[in-house]
Design an enzyme around this catalytic site. Structure first.
Site, PDB file in Angstrom:
ATOM      1  N   HIS A  72       2.088  13.997  23.023  1.00  0.00           N
ATOM      2  CA  HIS A  72       3.460  14.213  23.486  1.00  0.00           C
ATOM      3  C   HIS A  72       3.953  15.587  23.040  1.00  0.00           C
ATOM      4  O   HIS A  72       3.995  15.875  21.850  1.00  0.00           O
ATOM      5  CB  HIS A  72       4.391  13.133  22.924  1.00  0.00           C
ATOM      6  N   TYR A 201      15.058   8.758  22.001  1.00  0.00           N
ATOM      7  CA  TYR A 201      15.901   8.369  20.866  1.00  0.00           C
ATOM      8  C   TYR A 201      17.329   8.329  21.393  1.00  0.00           C
ATOM      9  O   TYR A 201      17.874   9.374  21.758  1.00  0.00           O
ATOM     10  CB  TYR A 201      15.807   9.394  19.731  1.00  0.00           C
ATOM     11  N   PRO A 292      12.488   4.802   9.213  1.00  0.00           N
ATOM     12  CA  PRO A 292      11.489   5.143  10.234  1.00  0.00           C
ATOM     13  C   PRO A 292      11.944   6.123  11.322  1.00  0.00           C
ATOM     14  O   PRO A 292      11.119   6.539  12.136  1.00  0.00           O
ATOM     15  CB  PRO A 292      11.159   3.785  10.858  1.00  0.00           C
ATOM     16  N   LYS A 296       7.852   9.203   9.951  1.00  0.00           N
ATOM     17  CA  LYS A 296       7.166   9.970   8.916  1.00  0.00           C
ATOM     18  C   LYS A 296       6.347   9.171   7.905  1.00  0.00           C
ATOM     19  O   LYS A 296       5.542   9.752   7.164  1.00  0.00           O
ATOM     20  CB  LYS A 296       8.198  10.796   8.120  1.00  0.00           C
ATOM     21  N   TYR A 384       9.528  17.413  13.038  1.00  0.00           N
ATOM     22  CA  TYR A 384       8.969  16.248  13.738  1.00  0.00           C
ATOM     23  C   TYR A 384       7.445  16.380  13.902  1.00  0.00           C
ATOM     24  O   TYR A 384       6.711  15.405  13.687  1.00  0.00           O
ATOM     25  CB  TYR A 384       9.656  16.058  15.099  1.00  0.00           C
TER      26      TYR A 384
HETATM   27  P1  FAD Z   1       0.636   0.404   3.227  1.00  0.00           P
HETATM   28  O1  FAD Z   1       0.348   0.659   4.644  1.00  0.00           O
HETATM   29  O2  FAD Z   1       1.723  -0.532   2.856  1.00  0.00           O
HETATM   30  O3  FAD Z   1      -0.726  -0.064   2.554  1.00  0.00           O
HETATM   31  C1  FAD Z   1      -0.790  -0.644   1.276  1.00  0.00           C
HETATM   32  C2  FAD Z   1      -1.992  -1.554   1.208  1.00  0.00           C
HETATM   33  O4  FAD Z   1      -2.120  -2.054  -0.099  1.00  0.00           O
HETATM   34  C3  FAD Z   1      -1.865  -2.758   2.122  1.00  0.00           C
HETATM   35  O5  FAD Z   1      -3.025  -2.919   2.891  1.00  0.00           O
HETATM   36  C4  FAD Z   1      -1.632  -3.916   1.168  1.00  0.00           C
HETATM   37  O6  FAD Z   1      -2.138  -5.139   1.675  1.00  0.00           O
HETATM   38  C5  FAD Z   1      -2.382  -3.443  -0.059  1.00  0.00           C
HETATM   39  N1  FAD Z   1      -1.911  -4.028  -1.314  1.00  0.00           N
HETATM   40  C6  FAD Z   1      -0.647  -4.248  -1.703  1.00  0.00           C
HETATM   41  N2  FAD Z   1      -0.607  -4.789  -2.931  1.00  0.00           N
HETATM   42  C7  FAD Z   1      -1.891  -4.908  -3.334  1.00  0.00           C
HETATM   43  C8  FAD Z   1      -2.500  -5.412  -4.508  1.00  0.00           C
HETATM   44  N3  FAD Z   1      -1.765  -5.899  -5.512  1.00  0.00           N
HETATM   45  N4  FAD Z   1      -3.845  -5.402  -4.576  1.00  0.00           N
HETATM   46  C9  FAD Z   1      -4.597  -4.915  -3.576  1.00  0.00           C
HETATM   47  N5  FAD Z   1      -4.072  -4.429  -2.423  1.00  0.00           N
HETATM   48  C10 FAD Z   1      -2.723  -4.414  -2.307  1.00  0.00           C
HETATM   49  N6  FAD Z   1       6.738   3.945   9.696  1.00  0.00           N
HETATM   50  C11 FAD Z   1       7.095   4.632  10.771  1.00  0.00           C
HETATM   51  O7  FAD Z   1       7.046   5.858  10.724  1.00  0.00           O
HETATM   52  N7  FAD Z   1       7.507   3.987  11.926  1.00  0.00           N
HETATM   53  C12 FAD Z   1       7.544   2.621  12.014  1.00  0.00           C
HETATM   54  O8  FAD Z   1       7.903   2.066  13.041  1.00  0.00           O
HETATM   55  C13 FAD Z   1       7.186   1.884  10.886  1.00  0.00           C
HETATM   56  N8  FAD Z   1       7.227   0.549  10.923  1.00  0.00           N
HETATM   57  C14 FAD Z   1       6.918  -0.131   9.801  1.00  0.00           C
HETATM   58  C15 FAD Z   1       7.016  -1.525   9.814  1.00  0.00           C
HETATM   59  C16 FAD Z   1       6.757  -2.253   8.671  1.00  0.00           C
HETATM   60  C17 FAD Z   1       6.879  -3.757   8.709  1.00  0.00           C
HETATM   61  C18 FAD Z   1       6.385  -1.572   7.476  1.00  0.00           C
HETATM   62  C19 FAD Z   1       6.110  -2.343   6.206  1.00  0.00           C
HETATM   63  C20 FAD Z   1       6.263  -0.189   7.478  1.00  0.00           C
HETATM   64  C21 FAD Z   1       6.546   0.549   8.626  1.00  0.00           C
HETATM   65  N9  FAD Z   1       6.456   1.927   8.642  1.00  0.00           N
HETATM   66  C22 FAD Z   1       6.784   2.602   9.731  1.00  0.00           C
HETATM   67  C23 FAD Z   1       6.018   2.704   7.492  1.00  0.00           C
HETATM   68  C24 FAD Z   1       4.531   3.020   7.520  1.00  0.00           C
HETATM   69  O9  FAD Z   1       3.831   1.998   8.168  1.00  0.00           O
HETATM   70  C25 FAD Z   1       4.102   3.203   6.077  1.00  0.00           C
HETATM   71  O10 FAD Z   1       4.776   4.349   5.577  1.00  0.00           O
HETATM   72  C26 FAD Z   1       2.598   3.362   5.867  1.00  0.00           C
HETATM   73  O11 FAD Z   1       1.941   2.155   6.166  1.00  0.00           O
HETATM   74  C27 FAD Z   1       2.314   3.780   4.422  1.00  0.00           C
HETATM   75  O12 FAD Z   1       0.961   3.669   4.137  1.00  0.00           O
HETATM   76  P2  FAD Z   1       0.443   3.256   2.698  1.00  0.00           P
HETATM   77  O13 FAD Z   1      -1.032   3.288   2.785  1.00  0.00           O
HETATM   78  O14 FAD Z   1       1.120   4.066   1.676  1.00  0.00           O
HETATM   79  O15 FAD Z   1       0.980   1.775   2.458  1.00  0.00           O
HETATM   80  C1  DHB Z   2       7.571   4.738  16.664  1.00  0.00           C
HETATM   81  C2  DHB Z   2       8.077   4.445  15.420  1.00  0.00           C
HETATM   82  C3  DHB Z   2       9.007   5.278  14.865  1.00  0.00           C
HETATM   83  O1  DHB Z   2       9.508   5.022  13.644  1.00  0.00           O
HETATM   84  C4  DHB Z   2       9.463   6.406  15.535  1.00  0.00           C
HETATM   85  O2  DHB Z   2      10.412   7.193  14.976  1.00  0.00           O
HETATM   86  C5  DHB Z   2       8.958   6.685  16.780  1.00  0.00           C
HETATM   87  C6  DHB Z   2       7.995   5.836  17.345  1.00  0.00           C
HETATM   88  C7  DHB Z   2       6.558   3.834  17.243  1.00  0.00           C
HETATM   89  O3  DHB Z   2       6.266   2.801  16.627  1.00  0.00           O
HETATM   90  O4  DHB Z   2       6.040   4.129  18.327  1.00  0.00           O
END
Ligand code: FAD
Ligand code: DHB
Length: 390
Positions: A72, A201, A292, A296, A384
């Site tokens: 995009h 948005y 979100p 980021k 962005y």
């Molecule tokens: P995570 O993806 O949370 O990974 C952490 C991992 O550690 C998981 O697999 C978990 O199972 C594991 N874990 C936890 N505790 C333990 C333990 N005690 N022992 C072993 N393993 C463990 N961001 C956006 O930009 N747009 C979105 O729309 C968006 N939607 C989201 C929706 C949800 C429901 C959530 C929770 C987050 C969302 N985010 C979104 C944020 C984005 O997904 C996260 O910032 C990203 O996943 C961060 O990655 P991470 O690896 O730091 O953490």
């Molecule tokens: C999506 C999620 C976001 O948080 C965003 O700002 C834009 C797109 C998505 O899930 O596609």
């Protein structure tokens, strides 16, 4: 068991780190509490920054991304019933973002790790960290009913916001910065061709709405809702009705379709300082959360582990611990800029419980400014698509 780096969590932070270390010839073991199936099907984010995409290609995990990802070159800001495009390519010297679901990224990273025969253990429970301030910290865990201990040089806490790594640091050693927002996002996946080529948005007096997508057949849509919204209160008709109202623009139609997944996400800004203690390094959501709106979360997790992998490689190559000592400081400069951007996008587009007519006029003036001033649009665009890595 012994390894050089123990990684807790197989989300984007932990898995990217494992491949970066693998490339640098550093041994690591990834411990994940959930099943492979669970982490590969968790529906979350979908926007990859330019630099995240480049890194996937560098790591040799970009084949499906190249085939299935949607590039995009801009987004639309929609307000007062009209759309205004922010042209990323033109404003950032040719950069763009790619729409590719987070769980697809996870599938690609897990497959690469397992294909290389490198340890990635699922369904690990009771993870406990010990001796963080010694040169040989340990991770205790239980797997298949048996207790195990992983001895290592360093621990990477990549276990998300609710993990065990951040709480393993004495609270007196940490400073926490927090902001809760008085709303959440209700997100759906719908079997409906996206009604726009690019993300929309939308600012609306009824609240924020976002149109995104996953493929030419699947739309991803979000609505601002109550922070603890009960999804039971949202039958399909109510969701579509609200989306139709908030996204409305003359001469434009929102295509509806069966809803195949739905959920409510809370919104917060959160930062831990520092992001390290002894030989434990926090990365991704374990150290910080962004709302979100700027898309980021995943990208910031990737930026952290790039810094960490580089610092670990330097340690094992030359013996210098200097980059490791500066890990937190290096990451936090980006973290706070991304916090600022995510907060700004959130404040620009949402209705706040206590806002009045003045606040709404101010938001509209800011949207007008962002879409009519090249300087303002460029600032949005460069944030962005992703700030450059240091
Ligand atoms: P995570 O993806 O949370 O990974 C952490 C991992 O550690 C998981 O697999 C978990 O199972 C594991 N874990 C936890 N505790 C333990 C333990 N005690 N022992 C072993 N393993 C463990 N961001 C956006 O930009 N747009 C979105 O729309 C968006 N939607 C989201 C929706 C949800 C429901 C959530 C929770 C987050 C969302 N985010 C979104 C944020 C984005 O997904 C996260 O910032 C990203 O996943 C961060 O990655 P991470 O690896 O730091 O953490
Ligand atoms: C999506 C999620 C976001 O948080 C965003 O700002 C834009 C797109 C998505 O899930 O596609």
């Amino acid at each position: 068991m012994r390894t050089q780096v123990a990684i807790i969590g197989a989300g984007p932070a932990g898995l990217f780190l494992s491949l970066l270390l693998q490339r640098a010839g550093i041994e690591c073991v990834v411990l994940e509490m959930h099943t492979r199936e669970h982490v590969q099907t968790r529906v979350r984010a979908g926007v990859l920054e330019h630099g995240t995409v480049q890194l996937m290609h560098e790591l040799g995990v970009g084949e499906r991304l190249k085939r299935l990802g949607l590039e995009h070159g801009g987004i639309e800001l929609r307000f007062a019933g009209h759309g205004h495009r922010i042209d990323f390519r033109e404003l950032t010297g040719g950069k763009c973002v790619t729409i590719y679901a987070q769980h697809e990224v996870i599938k690609d990273l897990v497959a690469a790790r397992l294909a290389a025969n490198q340890p990635l253990l699922f369904e690990v429970s009771d993870v406990r960290l010990a001796d963080l301030e010694s040169k040989s910290p340990r991770v205790h865990f239980v797997r298949e009913g048996k207790s195990g201990t992983l001895q290592c040089d360093f621990i990477a806490g990549c276990d998300g916001f609710h993990g065990v790594c951040r709480p393993a640091i004495p609270s007196s050693a940490l400073q926490l910065f927090d902001r809760a927002y008085p709303f959440g996002w209700l997100g759906i996946l719908a079997q409906a061709p996206p009604s726009s080529q690019e993300l929309i948005y939308a600012h609306h007096e009824r609240g924020f709405a976002l149109l995104s997508m996953r493929s030419p057949e699947i739309s991803r849509l979000y609505l601002q809702c109550q922070p603890e919204e009960n999804i039971e209160n949202w039958p399909d008709e109510r969701i579509w009705d609200e989306l139709q109202k908030r996204l409305a623009a003359s001469g434009w139609n929102l295509t509806e379709g069966p809803i195949i997944q739905r959920g409510v996400t809370g919104m917060r800004s959160f930062v831990t300082e520092p992001m390290q203690f002894g030989r434990l390094f926090l990365a991704g959501d374990a150290a910080h959360i962004v709302p979100p709106t700027g898309a980021k979360g995943l990208n910031l997790a990737v930026a952290d582990v790039r810094v960490l992998a580089h610092a670990l490689a330097e340690f094992y190559r030359s013996g210098s611990a200097e980059p490791l000592h500066r890990y937190s400081e290096t990451c936090l400069r980006r973290v706070w800029k991304v916090q600022r951007f995510s907060w700004w996008m959130t404040s620009l587009l949402h209705r706040f419980a206590d806002d009045n007519a003045f606040d709404q006029r101010r938001q509209l003036a800011e949207l007008d400014y962002v879409t009519s001033s090249r300087a303002a649009a460029q600032s949005l665009a460069e944030n962005y698509v992703g700030l450059p890595m240091e």
